[in-house]
Design a protein around this motif. Structure first.
Motif, PDB file in Angstrom:
ATOM      1  N   ASP A   1     -44.464 -60.145 -65.886  1.00  0.00           N
ATOM      2  CA  ASP A   1     -43.316 -59.540 -66.447  1.00  0.00           C
ATOM      3  C   ASP A   1     -42.869 -60.038 -67.680  1.00  0.00           C
ATOM      4  OD1 ASP A   1     -42.672 -58.559 -64.041  1.00  0.00           O
ATOM      5  OD2 ASP A   1     -41.373 -60.309 -63.417  1.00  0.00           O
ATOM      6  N   ALA A   2     -43.619 -61.208 -68.482  1.00  0.00           N
ATOM      7  CA  ALA A   2     -43.707 -61.519 -69.955  1.00  0.00           C
ATOM      8  C   ALA A   2     -44.588 -62.518 -70.027  1.00  0.00           C
ATOM      9  CB  ALA A   2     -42.087 -62.123 -70.155  1.00  0.00           C
ATOM     10  N   LEU A   3     -45.025 -62.528 -71.349  1.00  0.00           N
ATOM     11  CA  LEU A   3     -46.038 -63.647 -71.698  1.00  0.00           C
ATOM     12  C   LEU A   3     -45.304 -64.474 -72.554  1.00  0.00           C
ATOM     13  CD1 LEU A   3     -48.998 -64.776 -71.943  1.00  0.00           C
ATOM     14  CD2 LEU A   3     -49.093 -63.191 -74.130  1.00  0.00           C
ATOM     15  N   VAL A   4     -45.347 -65.748 -72.296  1.00  0.00           N
ATOM     16  CA  VAL A   4     -44.174 -66.680 -72.968  1.00  0.00           C
ATOM     17  C   VAL A   4     -45.362 -67.707 -73.677  1.00  0.00           C
ATOM     18  CG1 VAL A   4     -42.542 -68.518 -72.455  1.00  0.00           C
ATOM     19  CG2 VAL A   4     -42.424 -66.495 -71.018  1.00  0.00           C
ATOM     20  N   VAL A   5     -44.951 -67.898 -74.957  1.00  0.00           N
ATOM     21  CA  VAL A   5     -45.677 -68.877 -75.650  1.00  0.00           C
ATOM     22  C   VAL A   5     -44.875 -69.900 -76.225  1.00  0.00           C
ATOM     23  CG1 VAL A   5     -47.131 -68.827 -77.816  1.00  0.00           C
ATOM     24  CG2 VAL A   5     -46.917 -66.754 -76.544  1.00  0.00           C
ATOM     25  N   VAL A   6     -45.534 -71.024 -75.902  1.00  0.00           N
ATOM     26  CA  VAL A   6     -44.972 -72.296 -76.216  1.00  0.00           C
ATOM     27  C   VAL A   6     -45.533 -72.813 -77.128  1.00  0.00           C
ATOM     28  CG1 VAL A   6     -44.220 -74.639 -75.563  1.00  0.00           C
ATOM     29  CG2 VAL A   6     -44.151 -72.847 -73.985  1.00  0.00           C
ATOM     30  N   GLY A   7     -45.077 -72.778 -78.671  1.00  0.00           N
ATOM     31  CA  GLY A   7     -45.963 -73.618 -79.636  1.00  0.00           C
ATOM     32  C   GLY A   7     -45.484 -73.019 -81.052  1.00  0.00           C
ATOM     33  N   GLY A   8     -46.267 -72.987 -81.948  1.00  0.00           N
ATOM     34  CA  GLY A   8     -45.691 -72.497 -83.356  1.00  0.00           C
ATOM     35  C   GLY A   8     -46.342 -71.129 -83.637  1.00  0.00           C
ATOM     36  N   ASP A   9     -46.156 -70.931 -84.728  1.00  0.00           N
ATOM     37  CA  ASP A   9     -46.627 -69.389 -85.347  1.00  0.00           C
ATOM     38  C   ASP A   9     -48.156 -69.271 -84.849  1.00  0.00           C
ATOM     39  OD1 ASP A   9     -44.189 -68.656 -86.410  1.00  0.00           O
ATOM     40  OD2 ASP A   9     -44.748 -70.006 -88.026  1.00  0.00           O
ATOM     41  N   GLY A  10     -49.032 -69.979 -84.944  1.00  0.00           N
ATOM     42  CA  GLY A  10     -50.342 -69.915 -84.606  1.00  0.00           C
ATOM     43  C   GLY A  10     -50.548 -69.622 -83.207  1.00  0.00           C
ATOM     44  N   ALA A  11     -49.926 -70.455 -82.061  1.00  0.00           N
ATOM     45  CA  ALA A  11     -49.881 -70.076 -80.793  1.00  0.00           C
ATOM     46  C   ALA A  11     -49.203 -68.614 -80.588  1.00  0.00           C
ATOM     47  CB  ALA A  11     -49.085 -71.148 -80.195  1.00  0.00           C
ATOM     48  N   ILE A  12     -48.218 -68.324 -81.312  1.00  0.00           N
ATOM     49  CA  ILE A  12     -47.476 -66.928 -80.987  1.00  0.00           C
ATOM     50  C   ILE A  12     -48.691 -65.821 -81.443  1.00  0.00           C
ATOM     51  CG2 ILE A  12     -45.627 -65.158 -81.855  1.00  0.00           C
ATOM     52  CD1 ILE A  12     -44.153 -67.964 -82.224  1.00  0.00           C
ATOM     53  N   SER A  13     -49.402 -65.964 -82.384  1.00  0.00           N
ATOM     54  CA  SER A  13     -50.382 -65.167 -82.834  1.00  0.00           C
ATOM     55  C   SER A  13     -51.381 -64.851 -81.956  1.00  0.00           C
ATOM     56  CB  SER A  13     -51.154 -65.982 -84.133  1.00  0.00           C
ATOM     57  OG  SER A  13     -52.221 -64.750 -84.708  1.00  0.00           O
ATOM     58  N   ILE A  14     -51.685 -65.711 -81.204  1.00  0.00           N
ATOM     59  CA  ILE A  14     -52.536 -65.707 -79.775  1.00  0.00           C
ATOM     60  C   ILE A  14     -51.920 -64.651 -79.131  1.00  0.00           C
ATOM     61  CG2 ILE A  14     -53.714 -66.611 -77.868  1.00  0.00           C
ATOM     62  CD1 ILE A  14     -54.331 -69.207 -79.477  1.00  0.00           C
ATOM     63  N   GLY A  15     -50.643 -64.790 -78.794  1.00  0.00           N
ATOM     64  CA  GLY A  15     -49.939 -63.948 -77.744  1.00  0.00           C
ATOM     65  C   GLY A  15     -49.815 -62.463 -78.323  1.00  0.00           C
ATOM     66  N   LEU A  16     -49.551 -62.326 -79.625  1.00  0.00           N
ATOM     67  CA  LEU A  16     -49.570 -60.876 -80.400  1.00  0.00           C
ATOM     68  C   LEU A  16     -51.002 -60.339 -80.216  1.00  0.00           C
ATOM     69  CD1 LEU A  16     -47.833 -61.721 -83.843  1.00  0.00           C
ATOM     70  CD2 LEU A  16     -46.819 -61.032 -81.618  1.00  0.00           C
ATOM     71  N   GLN A  17     -51.876 -60.747 -80.261  1.00  0.00           N
ATOM     72  CA  GLN A  17     -53.463 -60.241 -80.151  1.00  0.00           C
ATOM     73  C   GLN A  17     -53.317 -59.780 -78.653  1.00  0.00           C
ATOM     74  OE1 GLN A  17     -54.614 -59.957 -83.047  1.00  0.00           O
ATOM     75  NE2 GLN A  17     -52.959 -61.689 -83.412  1.00  0.00           N
ATOM     76  N   ALA A  18     -52.713 -60.359 -77.594  1.00  0.00           N
ATOM     77  CA  ALA A  18     -52.765 -59.884 -76.355  1.00  0.00           C
ATOM     78  C   ALA A  18     -51.560 -58.750 -76.019  1.00  0.00           C
ATOM     79  CB  ALA A  18     -52.506 -61.110 -75.401  1.00  0.00           C
ATOM     80  N   ALA A  19     -50.470 -59.028 -76.535  1.00  0.00           N
ATOM     81  CA  ALA A  19     -49.399 -58.189 -76.169  1.00  0.00           C
ATOM     82  C   ALA A  19     -49.082 -56.885 -77.047  1.00  0.00           C
ATOM     83  CB  ALA A  19     -48.199 -59.047 -76.120  1.00  0.00           C
ATOM     84  N   ALA A  20     -49.767 -56.727 -78.342  1.00  0.00           N
ATOM     85  CA  ALA A  20     -49.524 -55.711 -79.100  1.00  0.00           C
ATOM     86  C   ALA A  20     -49.929 -54.302 -78.324  1.00  0.00           C
ATOM     87  CB  ALA A  20     -50.459 -55.947 -80.114  1.00  0.00           C
ATOM     88  N   LEU A  21     -49.163 -53.391 -78.564  1.00  0.00           N
ATOM     89  CA  LEU A  21     -49.246 -51.966 -77.993  1.00  0.00           C
ATOM     90  C   LEU A  21     -49.339 -51.928 -76.564  1.00  0.00           C
ATOM     91  CD1 LEU A  21     -51.971 -50.530 -80.595  1.00  0.00           C
ATOM     92  CD2 LEU A  21     -49.436 -50.333 -80.479  1.00  0.00           C
ATOM     93  N   THR A  22     -48.617 -52.976 -76.008  1.00  0.00           N
ATOM     94  CA  THR A  22     -48.616 -52.934 -74.312  1.00  0.00           C
ATOM     95  C   THR A  22     -47.087 -53.007 -73.994  1.00  0.00           C
ATOM     96  OG1 THR A  22     -48.208 -55.329 -73.935  1.00  0.00           O
ATOM     97  CG2 THR A  22     -50.605 -54.465 -74.273  1.00  0.00           C
ATOM     98  N   ASP A  23     -46.642 -52.999 -72.788  1.00  0.00           N
ATOM     99  CA  ASP A  23     -45.289 -52.613 -72.479  1.00  0.00           C
ATOM    100  C   ASP A  23     -44.905 -54.265 -72.156  1.00  0.00           C
ATOM    101  OD1 ASP A  23     -45.093 -50.122 -72.608  1.00  0.00           O
ATOM    102  OD2 ASP A  23     -45.882 -49.688 -70.533  1.00  0.00           O
ATOM    103  N   THR A  24     -45.671 -55.046 -71.948  1.00  0.00           N
ATOM    104  CA  THR A  24     -45.324 -56.559 -71.704  1.00  0.00           C
ATOM    105  C   THR A  24     -44.604 -57.326 -72.846  1.00  0.00           C
ATOM    106  OG1 THR A  24     -47.202 -56.473 -70.051  1.00  0.00           O
ATOM    107  CG2 THR A  24     -46.107 -58.708 -70.730  1.00  0.00           C
ATOM    108  N   PRO A  25     -43.439 -57.770 -72.767  1.00  0.00           N
ATOM    109  CA  PRO A  25     -42.752 -58.520 -73.582  1.00  0.00           C
ATOM    110  C   PRO A  25     -43.257 -59.810 -73.802  1.00  0.00           C
ATOM    111  CG  PRO A  25     -41.414 -58.471 -71.615  1.00  0.00           C
ATOM    112  CD  PRO A  25     -42.586 -57.486 -71.423  1.00  0.00           C
TER     113      PRO A  25
END
Length: 305
Positions: free
Chosen positions: A66-90
Motif C-alpha cells: 500500500d505504501a513504500l515507507v523510507v526511514v532515513g535521510g534524503d539519500g535513502a528517500i532518493s532510493i525510494g524515488l527511483q522505485a516509486a516514480a510514475l507508479t500509483d504507490t505512495p
C-alpha cells in the motif's frame, strides 16, 4: 493539487541503517511500532547496498504494498524515488537523516518518528512533481529536491575522496581546499526559450527549495508547478562566495547582483569536468538533461505542497 485518502493496511519499510550517523534503526523501530499500533501490517527491508535496496523496493511495489515507507535521510528517500516514480504507490517518510530536506518540503515531522508514522497511517496522499535527470549514457535518475553542480559538487567530490576526518569536519576541510583553488567554471545552460553561456561558481536546479539541511538555494521553487527553478551564481572572489553562503539559509542570496534565477520545464547543463549531485547523492558527469515531470510522485503528507 490533487489530494486523496488511501486505506493504508500494509506497508514496506526501507531503512537506511547509516542515516543520521546511525540513528535510523532506532527511529525505524519507533515508527514501525506506531504503525503496528495503528493496525498497519509492516514488512521491513534493508538492502546490502543502494542497488540492492532499489531492487527490493521495486519488488515491494510490484507485489502490491500500500505504501513504500523510507526511514532515513534524503539519500535513502532518493532510493525510494527511483522505485516509486510514475507508479500509483505512495511514499511515506520517517525522517532520520542529517538534512531531511524532503521531509521539510512536505511538512513531515522531523525528530518524531511516531508523529511521522501517524501521517502515513492517516493515508492522505498528495501528488508532487519530480525532476527527471537523463545522463549522457541515457540512464535516468529521479530527484525530489536539488540537482547541484559546480562549487558545491566539487566539495562533495573532494569530501568523498577523503578518509579523514569523519563527520561534518571533512566537508569543512573539503570546502576550504576548493575555495583555495576556485576558478571560473564555463557553463552552457539550455532552457526552454534561451541559451546561457556563463562563467559560474555554481548552478543549482531545484524541484524543491532546499538542500544541505535547509539551505534555500532555489527559494521560489514549487513541487506543483511543472517547472524547475535555477540559481546561477556567477564567478567572483572567494570573499564574495563566503559572504553569500549565510544568506542561502534565508533565500535572500537571489537578490544579489552575482546571482541570476531562471525557470524552465527542461534544462540542459554542460560544463567540462563537473559532476552533478542530486538529493545529496552523486549522479554523474555533465552534460545532463533535467526535466520537470508533473505529478510523478504520490506522497503521504498532511501539508499541501
Amino acid at each position: 493539487m490533487t489530494e486523496t485518502r488511501s486505506q493504508i493496511e500494509k506497508v514496506t519499510v526501507l531503512i537506511n541503517p547509516m542515516a543520521g550517523h546511525g540513528h535510523a534503526p532506532a527511529a525505524g523501530r519507533k515508527g514501525v511500532a506506531r504503525l503496528r499500533a495503528r493496525g498497519v501490517a509492516v514488512t521491513e527491508i534493508i538492502g546490502t547496498d543502494a542497488d540492492d535496496a532499489k531492487k527490493l523496493a521495486r519488488r515491494a511495489i510490484e507485489d502490491g504494498t500500500d505504501a513504500l515507507v523510507v526511514v532515513g535521510g534524503d539519500g535513502a528517500i532518493s532510493i525510494g524515488l527511483q522505485a516509486a516514480a510514475l507508479t500509483d504507490t505512495p511514499i511515506g517518510l520517517i525522517p532520520a537523516g542529517t538534512g531531511n530536506d524532503h521531509a521539510r518540503e512536505f511538512g513531515i515531522p522531523t525528530g518524531d518518528p511516531e508523529a511521522a508514522a501517524d501521517v502515513i497511517a492517516d493515508g492522505v496522499v498528495q501528488q508532487s512533481d519530480l525532476a527527471k535527470i537523463t545522463l549522457a549514457d541515457g540512464s535516468v535518475v529521479w530527484s525530489g529536491t536539488i540537482i547541484a553542480s559546480g562549487f558545491d559538487s566539487l566539495v562533495s567530490e573532494r569530501a568523498n575522496r577523503m578518509s579523514w576526518p569523519k563527520g561534518p569536519m571533512r566537508y569543512n576541510l573539503a570546502m576550504l581546499a576548493e575555495l583555495a583553488k576556485m576558478k571560473p567554471l564555463p557553463y552552457r545552460i539550455e532552457l526552454d526559450d534561451e541559451v546561457i553561456t556563463v562563467d559560474a561558481t555554481l548552478v543549482a536546479v531545484g524541484n524543491g527549495r532546499s538542500y544541505g539541511g535547509g539551505m534555500l538555494i532555489t527559494p521560489g521553487a514549487s513541487k506543483s508547478d511543472g517547472l524547475l527553478d535555477l540559481t546561477v551564481v556567477g564567478h567572483g572572489s572567494r570573499l564574495r562566495l563566503v559572504r553569500l553562503f549565510p544568506r542561502v539559509y534565508k533565500g535572500t542570496h537571489v537578490s544579489l547582483d552575482a546571482v541570476q534565477t531562471y525557470r524552465s520545464k527542461k534544462v540542459r547543463l554542460v560544463s567540462e569536468g563537473i559532476i552533478a549531485y542530486a538529493d545529496g547523492d552523486r549522479v554523474g558527469p555533465l552534460p545532463i538533461t533535467i526535466e520537470a515531470v508533473p505529478m510523478a510522485l504520490n506522497i503521504l503528507t498532511h501539508t499541501r505542497i
